[in-house]
Scaffold this motif. Structure first.
Motif, PDB file in Angstrom:
ATOM      1  N   THR A   1       7.762   4.268  -7.155  1.00  0.00           N
ATOM      2  CA  THR A   1       8.304   3.012  -7.655  1.00  0.00           C
ATOM      3  C   THR A   1       7.150   2.020  -7.693  1.00  0.00           C
ATOM      4  O   THR A   1       6.171   2.181  -6.973  1.00  0.00           O
ATOM      5  CB  THR A   1       9.397   2.448  -6.724  1.00  0.00           C
ATOM      6  OG1 THR A   1       8.815   2.144  -5.456  1.00  0.00           O
ATOM      7  CG2 THR A   1      10.521   3.456  -6.542  1.00  0.00           C
ATOM      8  N   GLY A   2       7.253   1.027  -8.552  1.00  0.00           N
ATOM      9  CA  GLY A   2       6.221  -0.012  -8.598  1.00  0.00           C
ATOM     10  C   GLY A   2       6.868  -1.323  -8.211  1.00  0.00           C
ATOM     11  O   GLY A   2       7.770  -1.789  -8.882  1.00  0.00           O
TER      12      GLY A   2
ATOM     13  N   ARG B   1      -3.537   8.397  -6.100  1.00  0.00           N
ATOM     14  CA  ARG B   1      -3.083   9.524  -6.905  1.00  0.00           C
ATOM     15  C   ARG B   1      -4.242  10.427  -7.313  1.00  0.00           C
ATOM     16  O   ARG B   1      -4.083  11.266  -8.204  1.00  0.00           O
ATOM     17  CB  ARG B   1      -2.351   8.997  -8.149  1.00  0.00           C
ATOM     18  CG  ARG B   1      -0.944   8.498  -7.826  1.00  0.00           C
ATOM     19  CD  ARG B   1      -0.414   7.581  -8.910  1.00  0.00           C
ATOM     20  NE  ARG B   1       0.943   7.151  -8.618  1.00  0.00           N
ATOM     21  CZ  ARG B   1       1.291   6.263  -7.699  1.00  0.00           C
ATOM     22  NH1 ARG B   1       0.353   5.705  -6.958  1.00  0.00           N
ATOM     23  NH2 ARG B   1       2.557   5.934  -7.509  1.00  0.00           N
TER      24      ARG B   1
ATOM     25  N   GLY C   1      -3.586   2.148  -6.328  1.00  0.00           N
ATOM     26  CA  GLY C   1      -2.557   3.153  -6.597  1.00  0.00           C
ATOM     27  C   GLY C   1      -3.123   4.368  -7.325  1.00  0.00           C
ATOM     28  O   GLY C   1      -2.716   5.504  -7.071  1.00  0.00           O
TER      29      GLY C   1
ATOM     30  N   VAL D   1       0.180   2.506 -12.300  1.00  0.00           N
ATOM     31  CA  VAL D   1       0.471   3.877 -11.865  1.00  0.00           C
ATOM     32  C   VAL D   1       1.651   4.492 -12.623  1.00  0.00           C
ATOM     33  O   VAL D   1       2.117   5.570 -12.269  1.00  0.00           O
ATOM     34  CB  VAL D   1       0.768   3.918 -10.350  1.00  0.00           C
ATOM     35  CG1 VAL D   1      -0.445   3.489  -9.554  1.00  0.00           C
ATOM     36  CG2 VAL D   1       1.968   3.057  -9.993  1.00  0.00           C
TER      37      VAL D   1
ATOM     38  N   ARG E   1      -0.982  -4.228 -10.822  1.00  0.00           N
ATOM     39  CA  ARG E   1      -1.156  -3.237  -9.767  1.00  0.00           C
ATOM     40  C   ARG E   1       0.046  -2.289  -9.687  1.00  0.00           C
ATOM     41  O   ARG E   1      -0.097  -1.092  -9.455  1.00  0.00           O
ATOM     42  CB  ARG E   1      -1.344  -3.961  -8.428  1.00  0.00           C
ATOM     43  CG  ARG E   1      -1.641  -3.063  -7.269  1.00  0.00           C
ATOM     44  CD  ARG E   1      -1.862  -3.853  -6.003  1.00  0.00           C
ATOM     45  NE  ARG E   1      -0.619  -4.466  -5.529  1.00  0.00           N
ATOM     46  CZ  ARG E   1      -0.497  -5.090  -4.363  1.00  0.00           C
ATOM     47  NH1 ARG E   1      -1.532  -5.207  -3.566  1.00  0.00           N
ATOM     48  NH2 ARG E   1       0.649  -5.615  -3.998  1.00  0.00           N
ATOM     49  N   ALA E   2       1.235  -2.867  -9.895  1.00  0.00           N
ATOM     50  CA  ALA E   2       2.438  -2.040  -9.820  1.00  0.00           C
ATOM     51  C   ALA E   2       2.578  -1.158 -11.055  1.00  0.00           C
ATOM     52  O   ALA E   2       3.089  -0.048 -10.975  1.00  0.00           O
ATOM     53  CB  ALA E   2       3.666  -2.930  -9.655  1.00  0.00           C
TER      54      ALA E   2
ATOM     55  N   ALA F   1       0.840  -1.208   0.000  1.00  0.00           N
ATOM     56  CA  ALA F   1       0.000   0.000   0.000  1.00  0.00           C
ATOM     57  C   ALA F   1       0.873   1.256   0.000  1.00  0.00           C
ATOM     58  O   ALA F   1       0.629   2.201  -0.756  1.00  0.00           O
ATOM     59  CB  ALA F   1      -0.926  -0.008   1.212  1.00  0.00           C
TER      60      ALA F   1
ATOM     61  N   ASN G   1       3.861   1.474  -1.098  1.00  0.00           N
ATOM     62  CA  ASN G   1       4.508   1.535  -2.406  1.00  0.00           C
ATOM     63  C   ASN G   1       3.587   2.147  -3.457  1.00  0.00           C
ATOM     64  O   ASN G   1       4.034   2.819  -4.380  1.00  0.00           O
ATOM     65  CB  ASN G   1       4.941   0.116  -2.819  1.00  0.00           C
ATOM     66  CG  ASN G   1       5.671   0.106  -4.142  1.00  0.00           C
ATOM     67  OD1 ASN G   1       5.152  -0.388  -5.135  1.00  0.00           O
ATOM     68  ND2 ASN G   1       6.855   0.682  -4.175  1.00  0.00           N
ATOM     69  N   LEU G   2       2.279   1.922  -3.291  1.00  0.00           N
ATOM     70  CA  LEU G   2       1.326   2.436  -4.271  1.00  0.00           C
ATOM     71  C   LEU G   2       0.907   3.870  -3.971  1.00  0.00           C
ATOM     72  O   LEU G   2       0.012   4.412  -4.613  1.00  0.00           O
ATOM     73  CB  LEU G   2       0.096   1.528  -4.319  1.00  0.00           C
ATOM     74  CG  LEU G   2       0.375   0.149  -4.918  1.00  0.00           C
ATOM     75  CD1 LEU G   2      -0.761  -0.808  -4.638  1.00  0.00           C
ATOM     76  CD2 LEU G   2       0.608   0.267  -6.412  1.00  0.00           C
ATOM     77  N   GLY G   3       1.527   4.465  -2.968  1.00  0.00           N
ATOM     78  CA  GLY G   3       1.293   5.878  -2.737  1.00  0.00           C
ATOM     79  C   GLY G   3       0.464   6.215  -1.513  1.00  0.00           C
ATOM     80  O   GLY G   3       0.118   7.367  -1.299  1.00  0.00           O
ATOM     81  N   ALA G   4       0.126   5.228  -0.689  1.00  0.00           N
ATOM     82  CA  ALA G   4      -0.689   5.504   0.488  1.00  0.00           C
ATOM     83  C   ALA G   4       0.194   5.993   1.634  1.00  0.00           C
ATOM     84  O   ALA G   4       1.259   5.436   1.879  1.00  0.00           O
ATOM     85  CB  ALA G   4      -1.443   4.240   0.914  1.00  0.00           C
TER      86      ALA G   4
END
Ligand SMILES: Nc1ncnc2c1ncn2[C@@H]1O[C@H](COP(=O)(O)OP(=O)(O)O)[C@@H](O)[C@H]1O
Ligand SMILES: [Mg+2]
Lengths: 269, 356
Positions: free
Chosen positions: B77-78, B103, B99, B150, B146-147, A173, A175-178
């Motif tokens: 980073t993904g 954003r 993600g 974004v 998922r990675a 999470a 890593n995905l920007g949370a």
């Protein structure tokens, strides 16, 4: 083939016996609450609902029920909230004295309730002598005492349920920007749900039915249901208590059934 | 796409250095593999790039911007985690959309990008499933989608194939590589499996005990390993002990292997790839040629592994290509001619037997 059916049968028999043994008191109490006799005799001369009416007529029982419910709700909210925060710290972070803190939080489970109750009573009296504030004359003393039970149960259940959770999910999470906070309420909290529900159920029941810790901490007007029932028992020996217990069993059973609709209890405990 | 630039990165746990002065770059759309034995610091390095490891010293730049002290959620980073780390309480769609949501992308735009990402990994029809309703390979593809949805600056993968069936590994590895190339992703991936690294990477970085020991293309590393460790780690090598002489290498058993030894210090070990040890009449004319006894033969289908015992006691293994109609018969106990070219003989720093 032969032996396997036989051992299966034996296995089922053992399970049935065990459940029977566990449920026997519940069944017996419920049964007795319908007996139409002042004293316990078997077989009963007849059946009646009078004891239920009598139980509901007892102002002490009704007040006790309200007090117990209030105390249990407050102690559950405080215990589960702080237990949850403590569990997050214990499971997710490494810090000095972690084991000691965990041991400290779980310690009340190891101490007999009557000892906790007596110690708290002495403590409250000393506080009262020093400050003039006496916790034993209000519901607060009971709440404080019960929080000492709801915290360890919450920590124990939530830590156990979190032990199976995988931390990399939280990292995913992040890593995905949370942010840390978003990760907590979007990812961590939902995954702790079953542990929290279990902790809340246990805490409520443990507090609601507690006798030993509470016995010295109640005061007139702030008596919990189990204590009110104990006091009734001093002068009466009729099945009113069985009726009151049956009502309690019904209420707790309903709570369990209702919560099972939201969180599968079999996954929780 | 971006590039990644790591300078003198250091991560200490007490007096132990998990990452020890690593400098590394990955250019736009380059696929770099971190390869090394378990515990050598690959994951720590990868997690440092993602921001999960507070590094002791050094610098990490993405796109020329210093991100060393930036929180993970600020780095773009993904990452694909080794166990995929899907959100178990969210559907595939919600997993992939997470993600985007972070954003501030929602509605039709988000739906479109989620659908595209799932299409990219051929999971278009699985949006409403929960992770536990998918196979391991499908879960991995969700993690990839998922990675990538974004548009990360750097794509990070930790042992992406290790949780897959052996059968799937090759094809999934190639798919990942195709995806990486077609999207032009700057990618760092970690593996302890040399096959994976050789198959997928543009550039291999070999790590050992927190340090980079050598980096280069697969061919460079395989053909010109910088040390015994690298030669041994990538593929198989015969190792011969002895000493360097002006003509080449004289083994402890007394066999002379001619090769270019100009300027070599005396304390090297010799390595020789099994496929470069030639058996039969063809070996006789080679500059290095000797008679040896066949000690054992392991039949592997396309090849056989033949262990030879040289007169002085040295043992060498040769990979012999099995061909229908080949006149060369191999029998345990027979004497056979064996030989190799001087270029195949490598004199390498011995970083395995000496204390490290
Ligand atoms: N949190 C930590 N505390 C102490 N040592 C750690 C920690 N994380 C990793 N290490 C150590 O650092 C070394 C490198 O670990 P890691 O990066 O996971 O290796 P790899 O991924 O190459 O197998 C290992 O020896 C490991 O035990
Ligand atoms: Mg690792």
């Amino acid at each position: 083939m032969q032996t396997s059916t036989l051992s299966k049968l034996l296995f089922h028999a053992v399970i049935v016996l065990l459940y029977g043994f566990l449920l026997l008191p519940v069944v017996a109490v419920t049964f007795v609450s319908f007996f139409d006799s002042q004293f316990l005799s078997f077989p009963p001369p007849g059946y009646t609902l009078n004891w239920f009416a009598n139980a509901l007529d007892q102002a002490d029982f009704v007040n006790g029920f309200l007090t117990s419910t209030k105390v249990a709700l407050i102690a559950t909210v405080i215990g589960v909230t702080s237990g949850m925060l403590a569990s997050i710290a214990l499971v997710n972070y490494e810090f000095r004295g972690k084991e000691a803190i965990k041991g400290f939080l779980l310690a009340p489970l190891l101490v007999p309730g009557i000892v906790i109750g007596t110690a708290l009573y002495v403590f409250f009296i000393q506080i009262a002598q020093m400050t003039g504030y006496n916790a034993t004359t209000s519901m607060r003393g009971l709440v404080i005492a019960h929080v000492m039970l709801t915290i360890p149960w919450s920590v124990r259940l939530i830590v156990a349920s979190m032990g199976m959770l995988d931390r990399s999910v939280e990292e995913a999470a992040r890593n995905l920007g949370a942010s840390a906070w978003t990760t907590f309420y979007r990812i961590t909290l939902p995954r702790m749900r079953s542990g929290i529900v279990a902790a809340a159920l246990f805490s409520f029941v443990i507090s609601f039915e507690n006798l030993e810790v509470s016995v010295l901490l109640v005061s007139p007007g702030n008596t919990s249901l189990p204590i009110a029932m104990l006091q009734y028992l001093e002068w009466n020996m009729d099945p009113t208590l069985a009726a009151a217990s049956t009502i309690q069993i019904l209420i707790i059973g309903s709570i369990l059934l209702i919560s099972d609709r939201f969180v599968k209890l079999s996954q929780v405990v | 796409m971006a590039d990644l630039n790591i300078r003198n990165l250091q991560k200490d746990y007490g007096d132990f250095s998990a990452v020890d002065g690593v400098s590394l770059t990955a250019g736009a759309s380059e696929l770099v593999a971190l390869l090394g034995p378990s515990g050598c610091g690959k994951t720590t390095l990868l997690r440092s790039i993602a921001g999960f490891v507070p590094v002791t010293a050094g610098q990490i730049e993405i796109n020329g911007k210093d991100v060393t002290r930036l929180a993970p959620n600020k780095r773009n980073t993904g990452m694909v985690f080794q166990n995929y780390a899907l959100f178990p309480h969210l559907t595939v769609e919600k997993n992939v959309g997470f993600g985007l949501e972070m954003r501030g992308i929602s509605g039709a735009e988000a739906d479109k990008r989620i659908a595209e990402a799932l299409e990219l990994v051929s999971l278009g029809a699985y949006g409403h499933r929960y992770p536990k309703e998918l196979s391991g390979g499908q879960q991995q593809r969700v993690a990839v989608a998922r990675a990538l949805v974004v548009n990360p600056d750097v794509f990070l993968l930790d042992e992406p194939l290790s949780n897959l069936d052996a059968k799937l590994r090759q094809s999934v590895g190639m798919q990942l590589r195709d995806l990486q190339k077609s999207l032009g992703l700057t990618t760092v991936f970690v593996t302890h499996d040399q096959k994976e690294a050789l198959m997928m990477a543009d550039r291999l970085v070999i790590m050992r005990a927190g340090k980079i020991v050598q980096e280069g293309s697969a061919e460079e590393l395989y053909d010109a390993p910088a040390s015994y460790f690298v030669a041994d780690f990538l593929g198989h090598s015969n190792v011969v002990s002895g000493k360097v002489t002006p003509e080449g290498f004289l083994s402890t058993g007394g066999t002379m292997f001619r090769c270019d030894s100009a300027g070599m210090p005396a304390d090297r070990v010799m390595t020789l790839r099994p496929e470069n040890l030639i058996l039969g009449p063809a070996a006789v004319a080679l500059p290095n040629s000797f008679e040896a006894r066949i000690q054992s033969i392991t039949y592997l289908g396309a090849q056989s592994e033949v262990t030879l015992s040289l007169p002085g006691g040295d043992q060498l293994t040769a990979t012999h290509q099995n061909r229908t109609g080949d006149s060369l018969t191999l029998r345990v106990g027979d004497m056979i001619s064996a030989g190799c070219l001087p270029e195949a003989v490598r004199l390498l720093v011995d970083d395995m037997t000496t204390a490290h």
